[in-house]
Design a protein around this motif. Structure first.
Motif, PDB file in Angstrom:
ATOM      1  N   ARG A   1      70.583   4.470 -73.326  1.00  0.00           N
ATOM      2  CA  ARG A   1      71.644   3.728 -72.643  1.00  0.00           C
ATOM      3  C   ARG A   1      71.077   2.491 -71.936  1.00  0.00           C
ATOM      4  NH1 ARG A   1      73.250   7.519 -69.732  1.00  0.00           N
ATOM      5  NH2 ARG A   1      74.743   8.398 -71.210  1.00  0.00           N
TER       6      ARG A   1
ATOM      7  N   ASP B   1      68.364   0.866 -72.826  1.00  0.00           N
ATOM      8  CA  ASP B   1      68.014  -0.101 -73.870  1.00  0.00           C
ATOM      9  C   ASP B   1      69.257  -0.803 -74.404  1.00  0.00           C
ATOM     10  OD1 ASP B   1      65.378   0.597 -73.568  1.00  0.00           O
ATOM     11  OD2 ASP B   1      65.343   2.007 -75.260  1.00  0.00           O
ATOM     12  N   ASN B   2      70.364  -0.041 -74.525  1.00  0.00           N
ATOM     13  CA  ASN B   2      71.597  -0.634 -75.022  1.00  0.00           C
ATOM     14  C   ASN B   2      72.126  -1.690 -74.058  1.00  0.00           C
ATOM     15  OD1 ASN B   2      73.826  -1.061 -76.613  1.00  0.00           O
ATOM     16  ND2 ASN B   2      74.945   0.719 -75.879  1.00  0.00           N
ATOM     17  N   ASP B   3      72.093  -1.402 -72.753  1.00  0.00           N
ATOM     18  CA  ASP B   3      72.543  -2.379 -71.763  1.00  0.00           C
ATOM     19  C   ASP B   3      71.660  -3.620 -71.775  1.00  0.00           C
ATOM     20  OD1 ASP B   3      74.538  -0.645 -71.021  1.00  0.00           O
ATOM     21  OD2 ASP B   3      73.435   0.203 -69.317  1.00  0.00           O
ATOM     22  N   ARG B   4      70.361  -3.415 -71.926  1.00  0.00           N
ATOM     23  CA  ARG B   4      69.452  -4.569 -71.959  1.00  0.00           C
ATOM     24  C   ARG B   4      69.721  -5.447 -73.168  1.00  0.00           C
ATOM     25  NH1 ARG B   4      65.052  -5.136 -74.775  1.00  0.00           N
ATOM     26  NH2 ARG B   4      64.977  -2.896 -75.258  1.00  0.00           N
ATOM     27  N   ILE B   5      69.945  -4.803 -74.326  1.00  0.00           N
ATOM     28  CA  ILE B   5      70.218  -5.578 -75.538  1.00  0.00           C
ATOM     29  C   ILE B   5      71.555  -6.309 -75.420  1.00  0.00           C
ATOM     30  CG2 ILE B   5      70.666  -5.367 -78.015  1.00  0.00           C
ATOM     31  CD1 ILE B   5      68.711  -3.029 -78.054  1.00  0.00           C
ATOM     32  N   ARG B   6      72.549  -5.656 -74.796  1.00  0.00           N
ATOM     33  CA  ARG B   6      73.840  -6.307 -74.626  1.00  0.00           C
ATOM     34  C   ARG B   6      73.722  -7.546 -73.740  1.00  0.00           C
ATOM     35  NH1 ARG B   6      76.320  -2.391 -72.608  1.00  0.00           N
ATOM     36  NH2 ARG B   6      77.218  -1.521 -74.510  1.00  0.00           N
ATOM     37  N   CYS B   7      72.967  -7.426 -72.643  1.00  0.00           N
ATOM     38  CA  CYS B   7      72.764  -8.594 -71.770  1.00  0.00           C
ATOM     39  C   CYS B   7      72.044  -9.716 -72.506  1.00  0.00           C
ATOM     40  CB  CYS B   7      71.986  -8.184 -70.523  1.00  0.00           C
ATOM     41  SG  CYS B   7      72.887  -7.073 -69.420  1.00  0.00           S
ATOM     42  N   GLU B   8      71.044  -9.374 -73.307  1.00  0.00           N
ATOM     43  CA  GLU B   8      70.342 -10.394 -74.079  1.00  0.00           C
ATOM     44  C   GLU B   8      71.279 -11.052 -75.089  1.00  0.00           C
ATOM     45  OE1 GLU B   8      67.019  -8.488 -75.837  1.00  0.00           O
ATOM     46  OE2 GLU B   8      65.873  -8.287 -73.962  1.00  0.00           O
ATOM     47  N   ASN B   9      72.170 -10.247 -75.678  1.00  0.00           N
ATOM     48  CA  ASN B   9      73.119 -10.792 -76.646  1.00  0.00           C
ATOM     49  C   ASN B   9      74.067 -11.785 -75.980  1.00  0.00           C
ATOM     50  OD1 ASN B   9      74.665 -11.224 -78.879  1.00  0.00           O
ATOM     51  ND2 ASN B   9      75.540  -9.176 -78.986  1.00  0.00           N
ATOM     52  N   ILE B  10      74.566 -11.411 -74.784  1.00  0.00           N
ATOM     53  CA  ILE B  10      75.464 -12.321 -74.058  1.00  0.00           C
ATOM     54  C   ILE B  10      74.740 -13.609 -73.679  1.00  0.00           C
ATOM     55  CG2 ILE B  10      76.790 -12.590 -71.923  1.00  0.00           C
ATOM     56  CD1 ILE B  10      77.400  -9.606 -72.039  1.00  0.00           C
TER      57      ILE B  10
ATOM     58  N   ARG C   1      74.406 -15.769 -76.708  1.00  0.00           N
ATOM     59  CA  ARG C   1      75.686 -16.394 -77.062  1.00  0.00           C
ATOM     60  C   ARG C   1      75.982 -17.594 -76.174  1.00  0.00           C
ATOM     61  NH1 ARG C   1      79.984 -11.418 -78.060  1.00  0.00           N
ATOM     62  NH2 ARG C   1      78.996 -10.532 -79.933  1.00  0.00           N
TER      63      ARG C   1
END
Length: 712
Positions: free
Chosen positions: A92, A94-103, A106
């Motif tokens: 979880r 790692d998922n939050d970290r990847i989501r922040c990097e994705n945002i 973008r």
């Protein structure tokens, strides 16, 4: 905590008869600390012991071999669950970290600039973006053709034959003229595309438990409000200075004890007042306007700057508003940029007490996860049970008793000009709410009479034209009130001279339906005048004295060509003015002036071109007419109770018979709106800011000179 099944410590017998007896009795025994410690140490060495090891542990610990087997099975299952939970937490994170990097990526791609052309880079979706823009352009062209055909029908000739309408702004003034009263401190150019586009508060998910809690809070608030409305001394006492009804806090605390009261905080002050009067509207129509957020804003344009119904908790009884419960958001204001707005979530509960009698209560409600919205505000206000009692009277009138009760914490010092008015409780008190209600109800009554009247008013040819002009003027006033202290946009502050004049400016997108998506600079400044509000109001509304303060008219006289009364007081009216001795014969001035019994006054005006005025006077739809109003707000300074203006008469008398004393002075706010650009990506220049400083500075200078001359 571990439990073992079987025959306790007698594991050596081990026969079938013994096992059957154990299963039949189903006896359970708790492992001892020594047994658990030994089993844990063996588990660390080997999580899957063989039969020989289990038998050895059985003899050593006095447990049945099957108990040993079950314990190891349970321990392995427990360890597996622990590992799975740990893995889930890691995944979880790692998922939050990847989501922040994705945002972040973008946003970086969205704001990247091509180094060769300075524009956005070409992406794989550029073809589809171009097709989307082509479709949007086609839709806009169809919309333009439709509006052009409608305008041509109203005006009587094709839109292409009309002369171009000049935008209403003051950029034609001499930008190099010296600043009044010293040098103007201009701000650097601003990128308008970076302005925040703040929307209304987001919709909130409310559970059934929350709704039940809200209903309980609203019911208790209604009980308290009714007792406040119906009680007199010692709960309410009359001020010896001005006769206002103020709350006796000691009696209130005894009658309504609160264990977690905010009053224990010494930095919080209390504002509590009550007033009553007669309004020209029946009880059912009043209740209907309170329930509808848009009608409520139109009923109190000088107080309610924003409002939204977040959720309807209960829609009331069938065919009646009784029992209606709403969670709402509101922003309440004083018409000056020097006073911060009061932002709050609140519950509104409507209850019919008896036939022809209604009670409406508002109470602040703390919405979860929304506290950060008000963290930057310089004023934290909590509204205790407040509202009104509406009682039916003959001939379409209603008696309204109003209670306002606030607990306020000022995080920043109140501006010196408004310190007395705020601390006296007049700024947000019951008197101001009731006076605004009386004035607007009288205006609505005049609007209904105008729609059914055959009487011509000046150049207006029909009752439909009168109604259309009144609606246009009301939209102008609403725009003006909403632009003095808007919550959206970017706030700027410029100073003229040394503490001589302070100009507050706000850059925001226009919300007027006649001019969508335009950038407007609203600039306002407040001054104190040693003149009563009534005299200042008469000075601004009299067309004979207009050349003394209107710097945009170049001191040219004006003539009133149309007049509409929207109240019993002669100062409550709508006028159409024509400037004389000027080359701009195609421009007229639409003006509305109004005052109420609290001493608050408005004079709002806006240049409107002649074809638009003709459309309004003919009774056609005026929603496409652009408005960019300017004007003045006038209020007592709070030093003492202002003289009550005798508004109304006969059965419709709208003032209360309190003793009053002369006000020591007036607070006058001057506000101009300037169209900065039609493009949302334009930039505001320092010259525009200097123009604002010069415009307001010269206007204030002429007002002071005229007022000092008249007073002396």
């Amino acid at each position: 905590m571990e439990f073992s099944s079987g025959g306790g410590g007698g594991g050596s017998s081990g026969g079938d008869h013994h096992d059957a007896s154990d299963r039949r009795k189903k006896r359970y025994h708790r492992h001892t600390a020594h047994q658990i410690q030994r089993l844990e140490s063996m588990f660390k060495e080997c999580a899957h012991p063989d039969e020989k090891t289990r038998n050895q542990l059985s003899r050593e610990l006095g447990l049945h071999p099957r108990q040993i087997k079950f314990w190891f099975q349970n321990r392995r299952t427990q360890m597996k669950a622990q590992h799975e939970r740990s893995d889930n937490c890691t995944l979880r994170a790692d998922n939050d970290r990847i989501r922040c990097e994705n945002i972040a990526m973008r946003e970086a791609l969205r704001n990247v600039i091509c180094p060769s052309c300075g524009g956005p880079p070409v992406t794989e979706d550029s073809y589809f973006d171009e097709q989307k823009l082509r479709m949007e352009n086609a839709q806009l062209k169809e919309e333009l053709d439709r509006v052009s055909s409608i305008a041509a029908k109203y005006i009587g000739r094709p839109i292409s034959q009309l002369p171009p309408v000049q935008p209403i702004h003051v950029s034609s003034l001499d930008l190099s003229m010296a600043s009044f009263g010293g040098h103007g401190i201009a701000c650097p150019s601003l990128d308008l595309d970076l302005l925040p586009n703040l929307a209304y508060p987001p919709m909130i998910s409310i559970s059934d438990v929350d709704k039940s809690l809200m209903a309980d809070v609203a019911a208790r608030a209604m009980d308290e409000l009714i007792r406040l409305l119906q009680s007199n001394e010692p709960l309410w006492i009359k001020s010896a200075a001005d006769g206002r009804e103020l709350l006796n806090l000691e009696s209130y605390e005894r009658l309504f004890p609160r264990p977690n009261t905010h009053l224990k905080n010494p930095s919080i002050r209390t504002e509590a007042s009550r007033d009553s009067g007669v309004v020209f509207m029946n009880d059912l129509a009043l209740v209907d306007m309170f329930v509808d957020e848009n009608k409520w804003m139109e009923l109190f344009p000088a107080i309610v700057s924003r409002a939204r119904t977040i959720e309807v908790i209960s829609s009331g009884m069938l065919g009646s508003h009784s029992g209606t419960l709403q969670l709402m958001y509101g922003e309440l204001q004083v018409l000056s940029a020097l006073v911060p707005t009061r932002k709050l979530y609140f519950l509104r509960f409507v209850q019919q007490i008896e036939a022809g009698s209604w009670a409406i209560v508002d109470i602040s409600y703390d919405v979860p996860n929304q506290d950060n919205q008000f963290s930057s505000s310089s004023c934290k206000a909590h509204r205790l049970p407040s509202g009104c009692l509406i009682q039916e009277m003959p001939n379409g009138y209603s008696k309204v008793t109003w209670v306002e009760h606030w607990e306020v914490e000022d995080k920043a010092a109140i501006h010196r000009l408004y310190r007395d008015l705020i601390h006296s409780g007049l700024a947000f008190g019951a008197e101001r709410w009731l006076a605004n209600l009386q004035r607007m109800c009288e205006r609505i009554a005049c609007l209904m009479v105008a729609a059914n009247s055959n009487r011509q008013l000046g150049a207006i040819p029909s009752p439909e034209g009168t109604r259309s002009m009144m609606k246009l003027a009301q939209r102008m006033v609403n725009n003006f009130c909403a632009s003095i202290n808007p919550s959206t946009g970017q706030h700027l502050t410029t100073l003229l001279g040394s503490n001589e004049l302070e100009v507050r400016a706000t850059l925001h997108r226009s919300v007027d339906p006649g001019q969508p998506n335009r950038m407007v600079l609203s600039a306002a400044s407040t001054i104190w005048l040693p003149v009563s509000p009534q005299n200042v109001f008469n000075f601004f509304r009299d067309e004979r004295t207009r050349p003394q303060w209107d710097v945009l008219s170049n001191q040219n006289p004006v003539q009133e060509v149309a007049h509409i009364a929207n109240g019993s007081h002669p100062g409550n009216c709508i006028s159409v003015l024509r400037a004389l001795n000027t080359s701009q014969n195609n421009m007229l001035i639409l003006q509305e002036s109004c005052l109420d019994s609290s001493g608050c006054c408005l004079v709002v005006y806006c240049p409107v071109d002649l074809p638009s005025i003709n459309v309004a006077m003919s009774g056609e739809d005026t929603c496409f007419i652009p408005l960019q109003p300017s004007g003045f707000t006038i209020s007592p300074d709070g030093g003492s109770r202002p003289d009550h203006f005798q508004i109304g008469g006969g059965d419709g008398a709208s003032t209360s018979s309190k003793s009053s004393s002369s006000s020591s002075g007036s607070l006058v706010t001057v506000m101009f709106q300037i169209l900065v650009s039609n493009s949302p990506t334009a930039r505001i220049s320092p010259e525009t800011v200097n123009t604002v400083n010069n415009l307001i500075g010269n206007t204030v200078h002429q007002i002071k000179a005229a007022m000092n001359s008249s007073s002396s």
